[in-house]
Design a protein around this motif. Structure first.
Motif, mmCIF file in Angstrom:
data_model
loop_
_atom_site.group_PDB
_atom_site.id
_atom_site.type_symbol
_atom_site.label_atom_id
_atom_site.label_comp_id
_atom_site.label_asym_id
_atom_site.label_seq_id
_atom_site.Cartn_x
_atom_site.Cartn_y
_atom_site.Cartn_z
ATOM 1 N N ALA A 678 13.575 -22.274 13.008
ATOM 2 C CA ALA A 678 13.577 -23.624 13.583
ATOM 3 C C ALA A 678 12.890 -23.650 14.931
ATOM 4 C CB ALA A 678 15.007 -24.133 13.703
ATOM 5 N N ALA A 679 13.001 -22.554 15.684
ATOM 6 C CA ALA A 679 12.401 -22.503 17.018
ATOM 7 C C ALA A 679 10.875 -22.479 16.976
ATOM 8 C CB ALA A 679 12.915 -21.270 17.766
ATOM 9 N N LYS A 680 10.320 -22.135 15.818
ATOM 10 C CA LYS A 680 8.862 -22.141 15.695
ATOM 11 C C LYS A 680 8.325 -23.581 15.694
ATOM 12 C CE LYS A 680 8.619 -17.785 13.098
ATOM 13 N NZ LYS A 680 7.939 -17.008 14.144
ATOM 14 N N LEU A 681 9.145 -24.508 15.144
ATOM 15 C CA LEU A 681 8.768 -25.938 15.118
ATOM 16 C C LEU A 681 9.965 -26.742 15.615
ATOM 17 C CD1 LEU A 681 7.060 -25.953 11.600
ATOM 18 C CD2 LEU A 681 5.881 -26.170 13.800
ATOM 19 N N PRO A 682 10.251 -26.649 16.902
ATOM 20 C CA PRO A 682 11.495 -27.239 17.418
ATOM 21 C C PRO A 682 11.574 -28.754 17.280
ATOM 22 C CG PRO A 682 10.075 -26.498 19.219
ATOM 23 C CD PRO A 682 9.475 -25.968 17.952
ATOM 24 N N LEU A 683 10.469 -29.449 17.463
ATOM 25 C CA LEU A 683 10.521 -30.909 17.366
ATOM 26 C C LEU A 683 10.822 -31.346 15.940
ATOM 27 C CD1 LEU A 683 7.532 -31.949 19.667
ATOM 28 C CD2 LEU A 683 9.985 -32.092 20.162
ATOM 29 N N ALA A 713 17.496 -25.794 17.816
ATOM 30 C CA ALA A 713 16.814 -24.604 18.328
ATOM 31 C C ALA A 713 15.680 -24.988 19.274
ATOM 32 C CB ALA A 713 16.287 -23.769 17.168
ATOM 33 N N LYS A 714 15.397 -24.090 20.209
ATOM 34 C CA LYS A 714 14.343 -24.342 21.204
ATOM 35 C C LYS A 714 13.369 -23.165 21.224
ATOM 36 C CE LYS A 714 17.684 -26.907 23.998
ATOM 37 N NZ LYS A 714 18.783 -26.707 23.029
ATOM 38 N N LYS A 715 12.156 -23.464 21.593
ATOM 39 C CA LYS A 715 11.123 -22.437 21.676
ATOM 40 C C LYS A 715 10.855 -22.124 23.142
ATOM 41 C CE LYS A 715 6.413 -21.452 20.082
ATOM 42 N NZ LYS A 715 5.233 -22.016 19.353
ATOM 43 N N PHE A 716 10.978 -20.862 23.493
ATOM 44 C CA PHE A 716 10.745 -20.486 24.892
ATOM 45 C C PHE A 716 10.386 -19.012 24.971
ATOM 46 C CE2 PHE A 716 12.062 -19.258 29.209
ATOM 47 C CZ PHE A 716 11.358 -20.210 29.941
ATOM 48 N N ASN A 717 9.429 -18.691 25.845
ATOM 49 C CA ASN A 717 8.990 -17.306 26.028
ATOM 50 C C ASN A 717 9.583 -16.786 27.331
ATOM 51 O OD1 ASN A 717 7.558 -14.902 26.597
ATOM 52 N ND2 ASN A 717 5.873 -15.591 25.276
ATOM 53 N N PHE A 718 10.707 -16.110 27.208
ATOM 54 C CA PHE A 718 11.397 -15.585 28.390
ATOM 55 C C PHE A 718 10.566 -14.530 29.108
ATOM 56 C CE2 PHE A 718 15.017 -17.274 26.001
ATOM 57 C CZ PHE A 718 15.758 -17.879 27.008
ATOM 58 N N LYS A 753 17.136 -19.066 31.457
ATOM 59 C CA LYS A 753 16.219 -19.320 32.575
ATOM 60 C C LYS A 753 16.960 -19.295 33.905
ATOM 61 C CE LYS A 753 13.342 -22.783 32.150
ATOM 62 N NZ LYS A 753 12.872 -24.166 31.823
ATOM 63 N N ASP A 754 18.131 -19.932 33.943
ATOM 64 C CA ASP A 754 18.913 -19.965 35.181
ATOM 65 C C ASP A 754 19.325 -18.566 35.611
ATOM 66 O OD1 ASP A 754 18.804 -22.724 35.501
ATOM 67 O OD2 ASP A 754 20.602 -23.068 34.301
ATOM 68 N N ALA A 755 19.670 -17.746 34.632
ATOM 69 C CA ALA A 755 20.067 -16.374 34.961
ATOM 70 C C ALA A 755 18.888 -15.600 35.544
ATOM 71 C CB ALA A 755 20.597 -15.678 33.712
ATOM 72 N N ILE A 756 17.714 -15.759 34.943
ATOM 73 C CA ILE A 756 16.519 -15.095 35.466
ATOM 74 C C ILE A 756 16.225 -15.584 36.879
ATOM 75 C CG2 ILE A 756 14.015 -14.887 35.194
ATOM 76 C CD1 ILE A 756 14.475 -14.950 32.143
#
Length: 974
Positions: A678-683, A713-718, A753-756
């Protein structure tokens, strides 16, 4: 399993307002109490009305069945065990009916919990004094039946002293109220042509005999022993003017108190109350190198007006070392004492308290018997008493089949006899090469002495009888009471003739026959008893079942013994009004099957008696585990450390290996794969899930509750995000691994993200590790898949654990699996231990760094903010909430409190499932939702669990935030 007796239950089961059960699961759950006995009852009833009870009594009388009354089922002597109809009033007879402030009296139904009664009474400056170790779940009906006393008896007496009147149903189903009567009123009762009238008449005839009176006065325990439950309290009736005593009234409630439900069935109880104890208190805890030195101090310290004089020995204290809840309560223990005394003084003023304390300390110093005597105040006293209260349950921590057995644990002697009595008792123990446990109410002359026996072995069952018999003779020698507060039940009733003489025993038999000529009320107790060494919980010299498991249960010597650790103390029956989280499903349903005890008992029963090849293949086990939320509260709050969450995972695995894995369970277990796609196509995935048509269809197909919202699901590159951070201008603080678990990676991206942001800004070199913890697999019983993930994570993280680099996690259920279930996967234990020792919640890490001075207040805002914390259940069980509290308290003007919230009710997939949605929300509504809803809009809610935040949103329409998000927002940019 035991088959159902051939009894026409159809004549009664549909005629009650309440419910009537003959299924093997319910009967098995009610086959035991907190004693060593087991009898499968014929049926279990939950009456809703007095008329229901009358119908049940008439049916039992017609069918010649026993009636076994039951409330919390925490009795130690087998009072609640029988093969008739168990009548459980704990579910529906729970009302406080009337409070008379002028008389300081309260009327309650028998299913009212002692501590909850006192919570109700506290605003009125009153309380019910008797205080058992089970006070947060024991019920007034049971306390009357056993004549309970507890830690407060030296000041406030026993239950018998407090019972003003009892409304009862007699054995002919007629109703009778027993209360104080003048001589004339009593004689008037004898002229009634009813069962009640006959009771008064026959008792008068029997007890008026001078020879009978002399025998009672000669053979019963010493009058100075106020804990005296041997048989029926006919001696207490002789103090009335009716029998030439000096008391103007006679009250048969004195006889009914301690009668264990063998004479009448109580439906309403009126109690005398006391003013609340003095508000100021101090407790001296004297430490001793020997048991003899401890006992020598009892008589001298009891010359003071103590409110508590309790003893714990080394065996009990050692049990507390391995209990997660009570480790913290050991703060006052100095060294390794053989025994200690808890001595409490109280006063309304500080000045008088200091005086009382000084006088007590002077006595302690003058004897010179103790080597340490710390003084406790306030919450410290509460913690110490909690440690003492847990004594009974903690004995279940003993690994293996040898257990501290309740048989001689209720002896009470006069204070002046205590030391000599214990000396002779110890000789008996040495003769039998027995270690014994010594704890409890030293100030009342009662110690709960327990031999350590294996009642699965014939030779130890023989010792069980021999030791009990010898100690009974010893108690008789000192004219003590063999049943001080726990009752006769099955274990001690055989010895009543020895304790009071055969002639007096015949008086007791007469009393029983007058009240209950058909012998339907709790047969086999007090008179004509069951044998004390039969109907034991375990078949003697049985061949132990060989049960293979995927999880490693070697710490309990196998899964069966893990279940057998439950001794029935019933700590899991406390309600949502009590502290702690165990057991959330029971809080909602109030059903025995939804307790830790119920689940452990059911597992023990079916693993032992199931004749199928797969011992786990039982629909009854599926039923008892169904509402377990795997919150793990039992792992820390159960004094016997019965970890039902782990037992459930093993059961699900074994059951599904036979019956297959359902589509829905597969979807939830493999949820991370779905989120990854799902994260691959989150919208697109979000649009599908949130659309009326497709969202509803997906929920219907997957068995998800229609009212439940679905996270997207969300897509994000940590990795790119971290690499794109500008170098920090802070002093380098060292390396850490930030574990990006499966929930953070695809659902809670902002938290990651907040933790980073926070850790990088504070000067830490952050190394990212992406890995699936296996939590979704563990919760659904996909243990092979979970083990494979554990092995993969163990190998990948060993490079960091070998260098002692902290592995910091955000989602408690993920990171804490490294410290919990990973130990059970038969992996390299040295490597697992290294991973466990280096893994921590981000709150634990930051709290530790604050203590080291690496993170300071100067880094954060001085703005004001109010924050309420809801802690994740796994954090409460495997870590603590204080670390979150300490972390969020770092900004100087943040006002932070922890919500006494228990479990949120979501528990991963549990709250999504359509059949569990309502109970999920019901659990949330008990504590958490009301606490959140009453906060103002400016108050922020902190919750570190992804499921908790979701549940709070669905249940209150309020957003909540991971603590790391809130601390990151408070950071001052530099």
């Amino acid at each position: 399993m035991t088959s159902l007796p051939d009894i026409p239950f159809h004549e009664i089961e549909h005629k009650l307002d309440g419910s009537f059960h003959t299924d093997i699961l319910t009967r098995s759950l009610y086959a035991t109490d907190a004693s060593v006995y087991r009898k499968i009852p014929s049926a279990v009833a939950f009456p809703k009305s007095t008329e229901d009870i009358r119908k049940l009594i008439r049916f039992a009388s017609k069918q010649k069945l026993g009636i076994i009354p039951r409330t919390a089922g925490t009795s130690l002597a087998g009072q609640c065990v029988g093969d008739g109809i168990v009548i459980d009033v704990s579910r529906h007879f729970t009302k406080i009916l009337n409070l008379d402030l002028k008389k300081k009296q309260v009327t309650v139904q028998p299913g009212v919990i002692r501590d909850e009664l006192n919570t109700y009474l506290q605003p009125h400056g009153l309380f019910f004094g008797p205080n058992t170790s089970t006070s947060n779940r024991c019920m007034i009906g049971g306390m009357v039946g056993n004549n309970s006393s507890g830690t407060t008896s030296i000041q406030y007496g026993v239950t018998r002293d407090k019972v003003i009147s009892l409304k009862t149903i007699l054995s002919d189903s007629s109703e009778a109220e027993f209360r104080g009567l003048t001589t004339e009123e009593y004689k008037g009762k004898t002229r009634q042509n009813t069962l009640e009238g006959n009771i008064y008449k026959e008792l008068y005839k029997t007890l008026s005999d001078n020879t009978v009176q002399k025998n009672i006065q000669s053979e019963f325990p010493k009058e100075s022993i106020h804990r005296r439950n041997t048989g029926y309290a006919v001696d207490a009736l002789l103090t009335s003017e009716l029998f030439s005593g000096n008391q103007p009234e006679i009250n048969l409630c004195q006889l009914l108190s301690g009668s264990e439900g063998t004479l009448a069935f109580s439906t309403e109880i009126t109690l005398q109350l006391d003013p609340l104890p003095p508000s100021k208190s101090a407790m001296v805890v004297t430490h001793y190198s020997t048991l003899e030195a401890c006992l020598a101090d009892v008589a001298p310290v009891m010359t003071h007006q103590l409110h508590t004089c309790e003893m714990m020995d080394k065996v009990i204290l050692d049990c507390t070392k391995n209990n997660k809840t009570h480790q913290a309560n050991r703060f006052f223990v100095n060294g390794d004492p053989a025994a200690l005394l808890m001595l409490e003084v109280r006063s309304e003023t500080e000045e008088e308290l200091k005086s009382l304390l000084a006088e007590l300390q002077a006595t302690i110093r003058s004897t010179g018997n103790s080597y340490a005597d710390p003084v406790l105040y306030g919450d410290q006293i509460s913690s110490a008493l909690e440690l003492r209260k847990a004594g009974l349950g903690l004995l279940g921590n003993m690994v293996g089949d040898r257990k501290a057995v309740a048989c001689i644990e209720d002896t009470a002697v006069a204070l002046e006899d205590l030391k000599d009595f214990i000396g002779e008792f110890s000789e008996i123990m040495r003769h039998y090469k027995q270690d014994a446990v010594y704890y409890a109410h030293a100030g009342a002359g009662e110690l709960h002495l327990r031999p350590i026996l294996n009642l699965k072995k014939k030779e130890d069952v023989q010792l069980f009888r021999k030791i009990t018999t010898e100690v009974a003779h010893l108690t008789k020698k000192y004219k003590g009471s063999f049943s001080g507060e726990h009752g006769d039940g099955i274990v001690r009733a055989e010895f009543i003739p020895l304790m009071i003489g055969e002639q007096n025993y015949e008086v007791l038999r007469k009393v029983k026959s007058v009240f209950d000529p058909g012998n339907i009320f709790n047969p086999g107790k007090i008179v004509d008893p069951y044998p004390m060494d039969a109907s034991l919980r375990y078949e003697v010299d049985r061949e132990e079942p060989d049960i293979k498991t995927l999880f490693d249960f070697s710490d309990s010597e196998g899964i069966l013994k893990a279940a057998e650790k439950c001794n029935g103390s019933g700590d899991c029956r406390k309600t949502a009004m009590a502290s702690g989280g165990m057991c959330p499903s029971y809080h909602a349903t109030r059903k025995e099957k939804d307790t830790t005890r119920g689940r452990a008992n059911a597992l023990r029963e079916f693993l032992t008696h199931n004749e199928k090849k797969n011992k786990f293949d039982a629909e009854e086990l599926k039923e008892v585990f169904d509402l377990c939320l795997s919150c793990k509260a039992c792992g820390s709050e159960c004094p016997s450390n019965v970890d039902v969450a782990t037992l459930k995972s093993e059961f699900l695995y074994q059951y599904q290996e036979t019956h297959g894995y359902s589509l829905r369970n597969r979807l939830f277990a493999h949820n991370t794969r779905a989120n990854k796609l799902a994260a691959k196509l989150p919208l697109l995935s979000s649009s599908v899930l949130n659309s009326d048509l497709f969202g509803r269809l997906i929920k219907k197909v997957t068995g998800v509750a229609e009212k439940r919202s679905i996270p997207t699901a969300k897509k994000f590159n940590f990795t790119s995000y971290l690499q794109g951070k500008a170098p920090s201008n802070r002093v380098p603080q060292g390396k850490l691994v930030l574990y990006i678990d499966e929930f953070t990676r695809y659902l809670d991206v902002e938290v990651g993200k907040d933790a980073i942001d926070l850790l990088h800004a504070l000067g830490y070199e952050v190394i990212l590790y992406f890995g699936e913890s296996g939590r979704t697999y563990i919760s659904k019983g996909f243990l092979r898949q979970a083990r494979n993930l554990a092995k993969k994570n163990l190998e990948a993280l060993s490079a960091y654990t070998g260098k002692n680099i902290p592995i910091v996690g955000l989602e408690p259920s993920a990171i804490l699996s490294f410290r919990d279930e990973y130990h059970r996967f038969h992996l390299d234990e040295i490597a697992v231990r290294a991973l466990s020792d280096n893994s921590m919640l981000i709150e634990e890490f930051i709290s530790r760094e604050i203590e080291k001075g690496k993170i300071t207040q100067e880094d954060f805002t001085s703005d004001s903010q109010t924050i309420k914390i809801h802690g994740h259940c796994h954090q409460k069980s495997l870590s603590n909430q204080k670390v979150t509290f300490d972390m969020l308290n770092l900004p100087e003007n943040y006002k932070v409190t922890i919500i006494n919230s228990g479990c949120c009710g979501m528990a991963g997939s549990f709250g999504y499932e359509k059949e569990h949605y309502d109970i999920s929300m019901q659990i949330g509504s008990l504590k958490l939702f009301p606490a959140v809803k009453k906060t103002d809009a400016d108050t922020l809610i902190a919750a570190n669990g992804t499921s908790c935040r979701h549940q709070i949103l669905d249940g209150t329409k309020r957003s909540s935030f991971h603590p790391v998000t809130l601390l990151n927002r408070a950071l001052i940019p530099k």
